[in-house]
Design an enzyme around this catalytic site. Structure first.
Site, PDB file in Angstrom:
ATOM      1  CB  CYS A  78      10.409 -47.705 -38.405  1.00 30.62           C
ATOM      2  SG  CYS A  78       8.820 -47.623 -38.340  1.00 30.62           S
ATOM      3  CB  CYS A 188       6.766 -40.481 -39.755  1.00 33.07           C
ATOM      4  SG  CYS A 188       6.448 -42.314 -40.723  1.00 33.07           S
TER       5      CYS A 188
END
Ligand code: DGL
Length: 256
Positions: A78, A188
């Protein structure tokens, strides 16, 4: 200070706000098939990218402490968690490989000529000093545009990664761009799952993400610390989430 985990047979943990890190999990599994992989998606608290830095840090540190109680290494699958909490985690666990991710802007600039690069990431990632520094360095060789795209995260979490809703969201988002970029950085881990939709809306541009690079960095760090699983070990995958309703989505994305 926490005990160093020196057991090669201990699992490797991967952490994301939800389903995005499943793409990283797949790359890690391909590269390190003998490892036990423990994936945790904090779906109950997704999306992270629109929360305050303090809140994201609290969520990431809490989940990481729990995972590192038994894992030999942690992959922050992440970009947002990395931008906000990697430094603290590395200070807290100096002996443990903690592998983070950053928007793959450098790779986008090192492969071919891309005078204009669009970075898509969360607002939290783009708002960190770390990204400002990366952007500044890269702006010597290219024009860098940055856009946050919270709608992609939400639609991926709803199982709508490749859908008319995603196409409509992306069309509106990109309507603000002055021209098409030469390359797009998917900063992302949720975003690569929307790649079909992104291609429909943006055309056949080169896309860059950090999943493969992260898996390679993990292998390098485990090897350097003599923590790779033994050659005869049987690998495994365990999927965990703070919201069990997300498990079918995790499985579907893993099997895609
Ligand atoms: N997948 C995460 C990232 O790579 C964040 C998505 C979110 O929860 O906002 O940044």
């Amino acid at each position: 200070m926490p005990e160093p985990v020196t057991n090669k047979n201990a699992p490797i943990a991967l952490l994301d706000s939800g389903a995005g890190g499943i793409g990283v999990l797949r790359e890690v599994q391909k590269l390190l098939p003998r490892e036990q992989l423990l994936y945790f998606g904090d779906s109950l608290h997704a999306p992270y990218g629109e929360k305050s830095t303090a809140e994201i840090r609290r969520l990431v540190l809490t989940a990481a402490d729990r995972l590192l109680a038994r894992a030999k290494a942690l992959v922050l699958a992440c970009n947002t968690a990395t931008a906000v909490a990697a430094e603290q985690l590395r200070r807290r666990y100096p002996d443990r490989p903690i592998i983070g991710m950053e928007p793959a802007l450098r790779p986008a600039l090192s492969v071919g000529a891309h005078p204009t690069v669009l970075v898509l990431a969360t607002a939290a990632t783009l708002g960190q000093e770390k990204f400002a520094r990366l952007r500044q360095k890269c702006e010597k060789s290219a024009t860098v545009w940055a856009l946050s795209a919270p709608g992609i995260v939400r639609l991926v979490e709803q199982g709508l990664a490749d859908s008319p809703q995603m196409d409509a969201y992306l069309s509106t988002l990109f309507a603000t761009l002055p021209t098409l970029p030469d390359a797009v950085v998917l900063g992302c881990t949720h975003f690569p799952f929307a790649q079909k939709s992104l291609r429909r809306v943006l055309g056949d541009l080169p896309f860059f993400d950090g999943a493969v690079g992260t898996a390679k960095e993990l292998r390098r760090r485990l090897a350097a610390q003599h923590l790779l699983a033994p050659k005869d070990a049987a690998g495994s995958i365990m999927l965990r989430t703070s919201d069990p309703r997300s498990l079918p989505l995790f499985l579907r994305l893993y099997q895609q």
